[in-house]
Write a protein that holds these residues in place. Structure first.
Motif, PDB file in Angstrom:
ATOM      1  N   ARG A  37      -5.310  -7.523  -1.008  1.00 35.89           N
ATOM      2  CA  ARG A  37      -4.633  -7.676  -2.313  1.00 35.89           C
ATOM      3  C   ARG A  37      -3.998  -9.059  -2.430  1.00 35.89           C
ATOM      4  O   ARG A  37      -4.037  -9.661  -3.497  1.00 35.89           O
ATOM      5  CB  ARG A  37      -3.541  -6.613  -2.471  1.00 35.89           C
ATOM      6  N   GLY A  91     -12.435   3.464  -0.140  1.00 29.64           N
ATOM      7  CA  GLY A  91     -11.621   2.280  -0.344  1.00 29.64           C
ATOM      8  C   GLY A  91     -11.812   1.325   0.804  1.00 29.64           C
ATOM      9  O   GLY A  91     -12.544   1.611   1.744  1.00 29.64           O
ATOM     10  N   PRO A  92     -11.139   0.179   0.753  1.00 32.89           N
ATOM     11  CA  PRO A  92     -11.345  -0.824   1.781  1.00 32.89           C
ATOM     12  C   PRO A  92     -10.727  -0.444   3.116  1.00 32.89           C
ATOM     13  O   PRO A  92     -11.036  -1.018   4.135  1.00 32.89           O
ATOM     14  CB  PRO A  92     -10.650  -2.064   1.207  1.00 32.89           C
ATOM     15  N   GLU A  93      -9.870   0.553   3.095  1.00 33.57           N
ATOM     16  CA  GLU A  93      -9.141   0.846   4.330  1.00 33.57           C
ATOM     17  C   GLU A  93     -10.019   1.569   5.343  1.00 33.57           C
ATOM     18  O   GLU A  93     -10.174   1.144   6.467  1.00 33.57           O
ATOM     19  CB  GLU A  93      -7.915   1.682   3.980  1.00 33.57           C
ATOM     20  N   LEU A 139     -10.193  -4.510  -5.815  1.00 34.94           N
ATOM     21  CA  LEU A 139     -10.356  -3.292  -5.037  1.00 34.94           C
ATOM     22  C   LEU A 139     -10.527  -2.127  -5.998  1.00 34.94           C
ATOM     23  O   LEU A 139     -10.025  -2.167  -7.121  1.00 34.94           O
ATOM     24  CB  LEU A 139      -9.131  -3.060  -4.142  1.00 34.94           C
ATOM     25  N   ASP A 189       0.844  -1.175   0.000  1.00 32.18           N
ATOM     26  CA  ASP A 189       0.000   0.000   0.000  1.00 32.18           C
ATOM     27  C   ASP A 189       0.886   1.233   0.000  1.00 32.18           C
ATOM     28  O   ASP A 189       1.541   1.522   0.990  1.00 32.18           O
ATOM     29  CB  ASP A 189      -0.859  -0.055   1.283  1.00 32.18           C
ATOM     30  N   GLU A 215      -9.235   0.638  -7.194  1.00 34.16           N
ATOM     31  CA  GLU A 215      -7.978   1.362  -7.173  1.00 34.16           C
ATOM     32  C   GLU A 215      -7.680   1.918  -8.548  1.00 34.16           C
ATOM     33  O   GLU A 215      -8.063   1.341  -9.562  1.00 34.16           O
ATOM     34  CB  GLU A 215      -6.839   0.414  -6.758  1.00 34.16           C
ATOM     35  N   THR A 239      -5.758  -3.565   3.486  1.00 31.28           N
ATOM     36  CA  THR A 239      -5.726  -3.460   2.017  1.00 31.28           C
ATOM     37  C   THR A 239      -4.697  -4.417   1.436  1.00 31.28           C
ATOM     38  O   THR A 239      -4.948  -5.085   0.424  1.00 31.28           O
ATOM     39  CB  THR A 239      -5.380  -2.015   1.591  1.00 31.28           C
TER      40      THR A 239
END
Ligand code: SAM
Length: 481
Positions: A318, A443-445, A324, A232, A326, A314
């Motif tokens: 991945r 995002g997933p974070e 994701l 990341d 991105e 994240t």
């Protein structure tokens, strides 16, 4: 190719659904089932549709038949088959929903043509598996079983799992007798069935359902990409994910599994990952003193100087190859991750004309449609909760490859069964609901790593989770490197 109408049981955060999409299958996931609220909230955000939250052990034949599904995807709870879960097998309450599903399967007027199941290592020796394969054999399914990890498919991660791919014999257009031979002489399955001696494959590719005796399987070797390709950029220093000095000093002789960005392996990320109480359940990343690659675990001061951090959710997502949302302005870092080919690689999702399974070089971008769906965690889910959901989940690429290369593979000489739409059903022209894009831009974070956050039940299973993958780690590591 048959239009696949799939049901996804034990859907969690949708690893099977993402794998189904990435397999290139012609079809859709009609419905998913899970009773974990956090998983279901994540699934809803990702796919735009909530799973059915009613317990799977309460689904009856009529509840299942109404979908007219021809494919079941299942990843039932693994605790009954782990040491941490006391290996109670079919006597464990958590095995009940799977056993209940098997009871329903037997009663269906039209059983699904395709069946896929994932579970932990140990399932292959369980009474539950014995019951499953005995039933499948009785019902006229052919099946393949394997124990494989992501590194078998070119992904730098050890997550050894049991997979079963089963297909109704009748879907090949052959008689439903114990032995079937297609018109070109290929054998559909051995004459005798013995659940104790069935082959559990441990390398990829594995033979497709229709074995051509004139061909032999060849070994396939991947160049496994370095972990830095999964990193990341926003978490270069990973300050929020650093292990505290105090935590390391409190654990003299604790053998942290430390990786560098150039490593081409990582241990299985369990649902206990990220917990500062155990500092385990998956690999940790070294961010300082990169020239130090030998570790003196007896000298915890020296370990504390290495800037060790958890991989972020994240990064774990991945490595599990979840799509994701991105930006991909830069060239695809995986494009060079081709395999050392000593077998012809099939790059098409529907490579037919070869009765052996085909191999795709690992490339996570193949799992990502421009419009999604993408894995999206609700903002409210803290890092520990995300790790837990990811740890419960599976590797999307592995599922995609097993579906593409084995379960849905076309076979020479096999008539293509056509999907017959029900009255008023225009499914064949329908967009997959999975392709609906969500307008949530997060995002997933989302949330930051909160080390004071409640552990959400992590401690109860933690030791078992760690044990679950510990035994296989060393041997697998040797094979990856
Ligand atoms: C191994 S996880 C599956 C994870 C999933 N494949 C994913 O990608 O996240 C097992 C799932 O079964 C669900 N589950 C367990 N018992 C259930 C039941 N009786 N009814 C519905 N879901 C159940 C759990 O909530 C959990 O999400």
């Amino acid at each position: 190719m048959t239009f696949i109408r799939a049901l996804e049981f034990f859907s969690g955060i949708g690893g099977l659904h993402f794998g189904f999409n990435a397999s290139g299958a012609n079809g859709q996931v009609l419905e998913s089932f899970d009773m974990n609220q956090q998983a279901n909230d994540t699934y809803k955000l990702s796919f735009g549709k909530s799973p059915v939250s009613r317990g799977i052990d309460r689904l009856m034949v009529k509840d299942i038949e109404k979908y007219n599904a021809n494919c079941w995807l299942m990843s039932p709870p693994c605790q009954p088959y782990t040491r941490g879960g006391k290996l109670l097998d079919d006597q464990d309450n958590r095995a009940k929903p799977l056993l209940h599903l098997l009871d329903q399967l037997e009663k269906l007027k039209t059983p699904p043509q395709y069946l896929f199941l994932e579970n932990v290592k140990n399932f292959e020796t369980s009474r539950s598996r014995h019951r499953l394969v005995t039933l499948l054999n009785k019902m006229g399914y052919v099946f393949r079983e394997c124990l494989l990890a992501p590194y078998n498919f070119g992904v730098p991660n050890d997550r050894l799992r049991y997979f079963l791919m089963a297909r109704l014999r009748s879907s090949f257009g052959t008689p439903t007798t114990a032995t079937s031979t297609t018109h070109d002489g290929t054998v559909l399955r051995p004459e005798k069935f013995d659940p104790e001696t069935e082959i559990i494959y441990s390398s990829w590719p594995l033979p497709a359902f229709v074995e051509d005796p004139r061909k032999s399987l060849q070994q396939h070797t991947f160049n496994i990409p370095e972990l830095q390709k999964f990193m990341d950029e926003n978490e270069k220093d990973g300050k929020d994910y650093l292990l505290s000095r105090q935590l390391i000093l409190e654990r003299p002789n604790f053998r942290f599994d430390i990786l560098q960005p150039t490593s081409t392996r990582s241990a299985c990320f369990t649902k206990a990952y990220g917990s500062h109480h155990v500092a385990g359940g998956g690999s940790l990343l070294q961010t300082q003193k990169m020239d130090q690659q030998e570790y003196d675990f007896g000298n915890s001061e020296s370990i504390a100087d290495l800037g060790i951090r958890f991989l972020t959710p994240t990064e774990v997502a991945r490595i599990h190859v979840f799509p994701l949302d991105e930006k991909h302005d830069s060239p695809n870092p995986f494009e060079s991750t081709t395999c050392t080919d000593n077998v012809e690689s099939g790059s098409s999702a529907h490579s037919s004309g070869d009765s052996l399974t085909t191999v795709r070089p690992f490339n996570p971008r193949l799992t990502q449609g421009r419009e999604g769906p993408f894995l999206r965690f609700p903002d409210k889910l803290k890092a520990l909760q995300r790790y837990k959901l990811l740890g419960n989940s599976l590797n999307v690429w592995v599922v995609a490859e097993l579906l593409r290369g084995v379960l849905f593979a076309e076979h020479p000489g096999a008539p293509r069964p056509e999907y017959q739409p029900a009255d008023g059903d225009s499914e064949s022209n329908a967009e997959r609901p999975a392709m609906e894009s969500s307008n949530n831009a997060e995002g997933p974070e989302g949330g930051k790593h909160d080390i004071t956050a409640p552990e959400d039940g992590l401690s109860e299973q933690t030791q078992g989770d760690l044990q679950e993958d510990e035994s296989s780690r060393e041997t697998k590591r040797a094979r990856v490197e």
